[in-house]
Design a protein around this motif. Structure first.
Motif, PDB file in Angstrom:
ATOM      1  N   UNK A  16      30.546  46.792  49.681  1.00 23.31           N
ATOM      2  CA  UNK A  16      30.562  48.212  49.329  1.00 23.31           C
ATOM      3  C   UNK A  16      31.607  49.009  50.096  1.00 23.31           C
ATOM      4  N   UNK A  17      32.015  48.522  51.259  1.00 29.86           N
ATOM      5  CA  UNK A  17      32.996  49.263  52.058  1.00 29.86           C
ATOM      6  C   UNK A  17      34.435  48.814  51.773  1.00 29.86           C
ATOM      7  N   UNK A  18      34.617  47.961  50.731  1.00 31.14           N
ATOM      8  CA  UNK A  18      35.950  47.514  50.346  1.00 31.14           C
ATOM      9  C   UNK A  18      36.325  48.083  48.984  1.00 31.14           C
ATOM     10  N   UNK A  19      37.623  48.202  48.702  1.00 30.98           N
ATOM     11  CA  UNK A  19      38.046  48.699  47.385  1.00 30.98           C
ATOM     12  C   UNK A  19      37.717  47.688  46.292  1.00 30.98           C
ATOM     13  N   UNK A  20      37.755  48.133  45.037  1.00 31.04           N
ATOM     14  CA  UNK A  20      37.487  47.263  43.905  1.00 31.04           C
ATOM     15  C   UNK A  20      38.605  46.236  43.762  1.00 31.04           C
ATOM     16  N   UNK A  21      38.228  44.960  43.709  1.00 29.55           N
ATOM     17  CA  UNK A  21      39.203  43.896  43.448  1.00 29.55           C
ATOM     18  C   UNK A  21      39.571  43.888  41.969  1.00 29.55           C
ATOM     19  N   UNK A  22      38.580  44.116  41.117  1.00 30.56           N
ATOM     20  CA  UNK A  22      38.794  44.319  39.682  1.00 30.56           C
ATOM     21  C   UNK A  22      38.255  45.687  39.325  1.00 30.56           C
ATOM     22  N   UNK A  23      39.020  46.438  38.546  1.00 33.72           N
ATOM     23  CA  UNK A  23      38.660  47.820  38.244  1.00 33.72           C
ATOM     24  C   UNK A  23      38.697  48.064  36.737  1.00 33.72           C
ATOM     25  N   UNK A  24      37.509  48.009  36.094  1.00 35.73           N
ATOM     26  CA  UNK A  24      37.355  48.301  34.681  1.00 35.73           C
ATOM     27  C   UNK A  24      38.239  47.389  33.818  1.00 35.73           C
ATOM     28  N   UNK A  25      38.064  46.090  34.007  1.00 37.36           N
ATOM     29  CA  UNK A  25      38.900  45.093  33.325  1.00 37.36           C
ATOM     30  C   UNK A  25      38.247  44.646  32.017  1.00 37.36           C
ATOM     31  N   UNK A  26      39.029  44.691  30.946  1.00 37.51           N
ATOM     32  CA  UNK A  26      38.556  44.217  29.641  1.00 37.51           C
ATOM     33  C   UNK A  26      39.621  43.344  28.996  1.00 37.51           C
ATOM     34  N   UNK A  27      39.215  42.179  28.503  1.00 38.84           N
ATOM     35  CA  UNK A  27      40.094  41.310  27.716  1.00 38.84           C
ATOM     36  C   UNK A  27      39.246  40.244  27.049  1.00 38.84           C
TER      37      UNK A  27
END
Length: 278
Positions: A16-27
């Protein structure tokens, strides 16, 4: 089924204290398709692979494999459908012999012994390692180890194989041999295949490419269309094939090369066409 894999607005972070590694990914990944996923280190490529295989579960969005949502209750069925080959095959070996190692996954899935014997033979035949069935995996060469790792995955009859930097530790000849092996297996068994790689020779052979950047799908399309965007790729820290660079230099010298060649043969054909018009 037209689409074997679907990512729907998937986001993931390791804490929770790290940034998103994947952010709203769709494929989507089609059945029997060869998809290459590229991007600089930290762009989310390997995380995508682990999510497909159920090694990780997304905090947001959903992932469908053959119509099933990836979650804790479907993990084992998902892992039967989605096989992974990693960069270092030594991390995948558990058996004392090649034959034992290929059998391990089938044992976990409860295959009958008679079927296991048949599948071991078929899988080793497919990757050209039948003569090494009684050898110790750790005594094999790098290319042979990867062939065994692929055979171990193939034995449980997945519908998708993910190669996560699987040729990174091999020399150019070894990489070419492994990719030819996997391509032949894919065509023989109608598999989907995803290669996560920095090797541009692998990328140009794929049917479609997804470019990841900062946890998002930055670009998606056929290899030829992707490498037409040379400057944009360089801006996000990605290289382009030597043929693409050479073609760019030839255009700068005034040669009117129309399409983007992906290999030496295509470039020669373009040059011959220009010569014929002179």
């Amino acid at each position: 089924m037209e689409h074997f894999i679907e990512f729907k607005n998937v986001s993931f972070r390791y804490s929770e204290d790290q940034p998103w590694v994947l952010d709203d990914v769709s494929f989507k990944v089609k059945a029997n398709e060869w998809l290459a996923i590229i991007g600089h280190n930290g762009s989310g490529k390997s995380t995508i692979a682990k999510l497909m295989n159920g090694l990780l579960i997304p905090q947001q969005g959903e992932i469908l494999v053959s119509g099933m949502q990836v979650n804790e209750s479907t993990i084992w069925e998902i892992r039967r459908l989605v096989g992974m080959v990693f960069q270092n095959p030594d991390n995948q070996f558990v058996g004392t012999t090649v034959k034992d190692d290929v059998a391990f996954g089938m044992e976990n899935h409860g295959f009958p012994r008679e079927e296991m014997v048949e599948r071991i033979q078929e899988s080793l035949d497919a990757v050209g390692m039948t003569d090494y069935a009684g050898h110790e995996p750790h005594r094999l060469s790098g290319g042979q180890k990867q062939r065994v790792a692929i055979a171990s995955v193939m034995a449980v009859s997945p519908k998708l194989i993910i190669l996560d930097e699987a040729t990174a530790m091999l020399d150019p000849k070894g990489r070419k041999e492994i990719m030819n092996t996997v391509r032949n297996v894919q065509q023989q068994r109608d598999l989907s295949m995803i290669t996560i790689t920095h090797d541009l020779h692998e990328v140009v052979r794929a049917e479609r490419v997804i470019v990841m950047n900062k946890g998002k799908v930055w670009l998606e399309g056929e290899p030829r269309k992707i490498f037409e965007k040379k400057e944009a790729l360089r801006e996000i820290g990605l290289d382009t094939p030597f043929i693409t660079k050479l073609t760019s230099e030839l255009r700068n010298e005034g040669l009117d090369i129309q399409r983007e060649p992906l290999n030496h043969q295509e470039l020669l054909e373009e040059l011959w066409t220009l010569h014929s018009k002179m």
